[in-house]
Design an enzyme around this catalytic site. Structure first.
Site, PDB file in Angstrom:
ATOM      1  CB  THR A  82      -6.071  -2.701  -0.853  1.00  0.00           C
ATOM      2  OG1 THR A  82      -7.171  -2.531  -1.751  1.00  0.00           O
ATOM      3  CG2 THR A  82      -6.053  -4.108  -0.321  1.00  0.00           C
ATOM      4  CG  HIS A 147     -14.229   4.159  -1.935  1.00  0.00           C
ATOM      5  ND1 HIS A 147     -12.881   4.388  -1.818  1.00  0.00           N
ATOM      6  CD2 HIS A 147     -14.350   2.860  -2.333  1.00  0.00           C
ATOM      7  CE1 HIS A 147     -12.218   3.270  -2.126  1.00  0.00           C
ATOM      8  NE2 HIS A 147     -13.084   2.331  -2.432  1.00  0.00           N
TER       9      HIS A 147
HETATM   10  P1  PAP Z   1     -10.178  -0.117  -3.895  1.00  0.00           P
HETATM   11  O1  PAP Z   1     -10.566   1.323  -4.060  1.00  0.00           O
HETATM   12  O2  PAP Z   1     -11.030  -1.058  -4.702  1.00  0.00           O
HETATM   13  O3  PAP Z   1     -10.035  -0.533  -2.475  1.00  0.00           O
HETATM   14  P2  PAP Z   1      -7.384   0.383  -4.055  1.00  0.00           P
HETATM   15  O4  PAP Z   1      -6.757  -0.498  -3.070  1.00  0.00           O
HETATM   16  O5  PAP Z   1      -7.632   1.811  -3.676  1.00  0.00           O
HETATM   17  O6  PAP Z   1      -8.725  -0.272  -4.571  1.00  0.00           O
HETATM   18  O7  PAP Z   1      -6.493   0.434  -5.358  1.00  0.00           O
HETATM   19  C1  PAP Z   1      -5.882  -0.666  -5.903  1.00  0.00           C
HETATM   20  C2  PAP Z   1      -4.501  -0.207  -6.346  1.00  0.00           C
HETATM   21  O8  PAP Z   1      -3.607  -0.237  -5.236  1.00  0.00           O
HETATM   22  C3  PAP Z   1      -3.926  -1.152  -7.396  1.00  0.00           C
HETATM   23  O9  PAP Z   1      -3.132  -0.332  -8.240  1.00  0.00           O
HETATM   24  P3  PAP Z   1      -2.742  -0.745  -9.743  1.00  0.00           P
HETATM   25  O10 PAP Z   1      -3.985  -1.276 -10.380  1.00  0.00           O
HETATM   26  O11 PAP Z   1      -2.249   0.503 -10.377  1.00  0.00           O
HETATM   27  O12 PAP Z   1      -1.684  -1.763  -9.610  1.00  0.00           O
HETATM   28  C4  PAP Z   1      -3.114  -2.082  -6.534  1.00  0.00           C
HETATM   29  O13 PAP Z   1      -2.123  -2.790  -7.246  1.00  0.00           O
HETATM   30  C5  PAP Z   1      -2.518  -1.112  -5.525  1.00  0.00           C
HETATM   31  N1  PAP Z   1      -2.073  -1.792  -4.305  1.00  0.00           N
HETATM   32  C6  PAP Z   1      -2.705  -2.781  -3.625  1.00  0.00           C
HETATM   33  N2  PAP Z   1      -1.969  -3.196  -2.595  1.00  0.00           N
HETATM   34  C7  PAP Z   1      -0.827  -2.473  -2.617  1.00  0.00           C
HETATM   35  C8  PAP Z   1       0.348  -2.465  -1.804  1.00  0.00           C
HETATM   36  N3  PAP Z   1       0.492  -3.293  -0.788  1.00  0.00           N
HETATM   37  N4  PAP Z   1       1.312  -1.572  -2.114  1.00  0.00           N
HETATM   38  C9  PAP Z   1       1.194  -0.727  -3.156  1.00  0.00           C
HETATM   39  N5  PAP Z   1       0.102  -0.691  -3.956  1.00  0.00           N
HETATM   40  C10 PAP Z   1      -0.897  -1.564  -3.703  1.00  0.00           C
END
Ligand code: PAP
Length: 350
Positions: A82, A147
């Site tokens: 994301t 993915h």
């Molecule tokens: P997806 O594969 O479903 O698209 P993805 O975005 O790859 O998900 O992963 C989500 C992780 O990225 C989350 O990590 P966490 O559960 O360990 O917190 C999410 O918080 C993190 N994430 C989303 N947006 C950001 C951002 N702007 N900066 C840093 N980390 C982020």
């Protein structure tokens, strides 16, 4: 007896030469795993896939026609997709969408609605579908995401030198990806649940055992990473390999690297104006998390807020025991032995 690395190489060549027969009958003959909610998984070419998406994977592989101007963002789920979508979108399209504009698309739309997943695009084929590239109508430069493991990318993407498209891969420590995926899956299950049929408890141990065995969407995670890492070594001009942990340490430096790789490096004027820093700010966890669309909007399977949790390194230690961590680290280390790649290393040293 083959070691883990040799087994991976055999699976890789199987996938490369393997047929793409994804009819219902062919899918039903693939190894099945039903313990990873919400979908049954099937194993193909050494990786596990959500069963309902397999026909779309085959369609994307056969029909997507890569352009040399395309940029494909690739990741194992929960590795920073994301964030990478937001950063790449804001960087690549900054001429049409000035970063500081109050009407910037990322202020109105979730990053997943700004950058489409390839496999999802081919999953929504209409009855009138003519059999070509469903993304052909998008203007260049197209920014897309996937993915899929490297071995399962559309053939036109991985085509020989001079053709295909650019790929940006984001990699994350498997323990953090696992914990992120587990908490996200619980939110997904809660979203799908109805009042009189709440989701079953889903303890982390259940997911952990399967993850260690590579049994999760697009797993084994370490083979997913390795496929792209090797490709980035073979063709650094085509595949940029980024690490989530390094991006958190130096977001502006990572954005500059990304811009340069995508062919839109920041000009001296933009540097003086701090545009790379503005991109970082626009796409930061705090900014995105607090946007109305990400607080209250939804995808058709989960609330948008589920994509923005903590976004830190090492949160696994709040959910996994040291013994679990040591076991997974050992499995990964054994599987990667002899590959030259290691999690935790810097991009330069591994
Ligand atoms: P997806 O594969 O479903 O698209 P993805 O975005 O790859 O998900 O992963 C989500 C992780 O990225 C989350 O990590 P966490 O559960 O360990 O917190 C999410 O918080 C993190 N994430 C989303 N947006 C950001 C951002 N702007 N900066 C840093 N980390 C982020």
């Amino acid at each position: 007896m083959y070691n883990a690395r040799e087994r991976y190489q055999m699976q890789e060549s199987m996938a490369a030469s393997g047929d793409d027969d994804m009819t219902e009958l062919a899918i039903s003959s693939l190894p099945l795993e039903t313990r990873c909610p919400p979908y049954p998984l099937r194993q193909h070419g050494g990786f596990w896939f959500s069963e309902p998406f397999l026909p779309a994977v085959a369609a994307a592989r056969a029909r997507f026609e890569a352009r040399t101007s395309d940029v494909l963002l690739a990741s194992f789920p929960k590795s920073g997709t994301t964030w990478l979508k937001a950063l790449a979108f804001a960087t690549l399209h900054r001429t049409d969408n000035p970063t500081l504009s109050l009407d910037h698309p990322l202020r109105r739309r979730n990053p997943h609605d700004c950058v489409e997943f390839l496999e999802e695009a081919f999953a929504s084929l209409s009855p009138e579908d003519s059999g070509g590239d469903v993304l052909a109508g998008l203007p260049s430069p197209r920014l897309l995401a996937t993915h899929l493991p490297y071995t399962h990318l559309p053939k036109s993407v991985t085509a020989a030198e001079g053709t295909g498209c650019k790929i940006v891969y984001i990699c994350r420590d498997p323990k953090d990806a696992l914990v992120s995926k587990w908490l996200f899956t619980k939110k997904k299950l809660a979203f799908a649940a109805v009042d009189d049929n709440p989701p079953k408890p889903y303890p982390i141990d259940e997911m952990f055992e399967l993850f260690c065995d590579g049994r999760c969407t697009c797993g084994p995670q370490w083979h997913h990473v390795l496929g792209y890492w090797e490709a980035s070594r073979r063709q650094p001009e085509k595949v940029l390999f980024l690490r989530y942990e390094e991006m958190l340490r130096d977001p502006a430096g990572s954005v500059r690297k990304l811009a340069e790789f995508m062919g839109c490096a920041f000009s001296g004027e933009e540097e003086a104006a701090g545009v790379a820093e503005d991109v970082v700010e626009l796409c930061s966890m705090d900014t995105l998390k607090n946007m109305e669309v990400n607080k209250n909007g939804t995808q058709n399977y989960v609330k948008n807020e589920a994509f923005f949790r903590k976004g830190v390194v090492g949160d696994w230690s709040n959910h996994m025991t040291p013994a679990m961590a040591a076991r997974l680290d050992k499995i990964v280390e054994d599987a990667l032995q002899g590959s030259g790649f290691a999690f935790g290393a810097t991009a330069e040293s591994a």
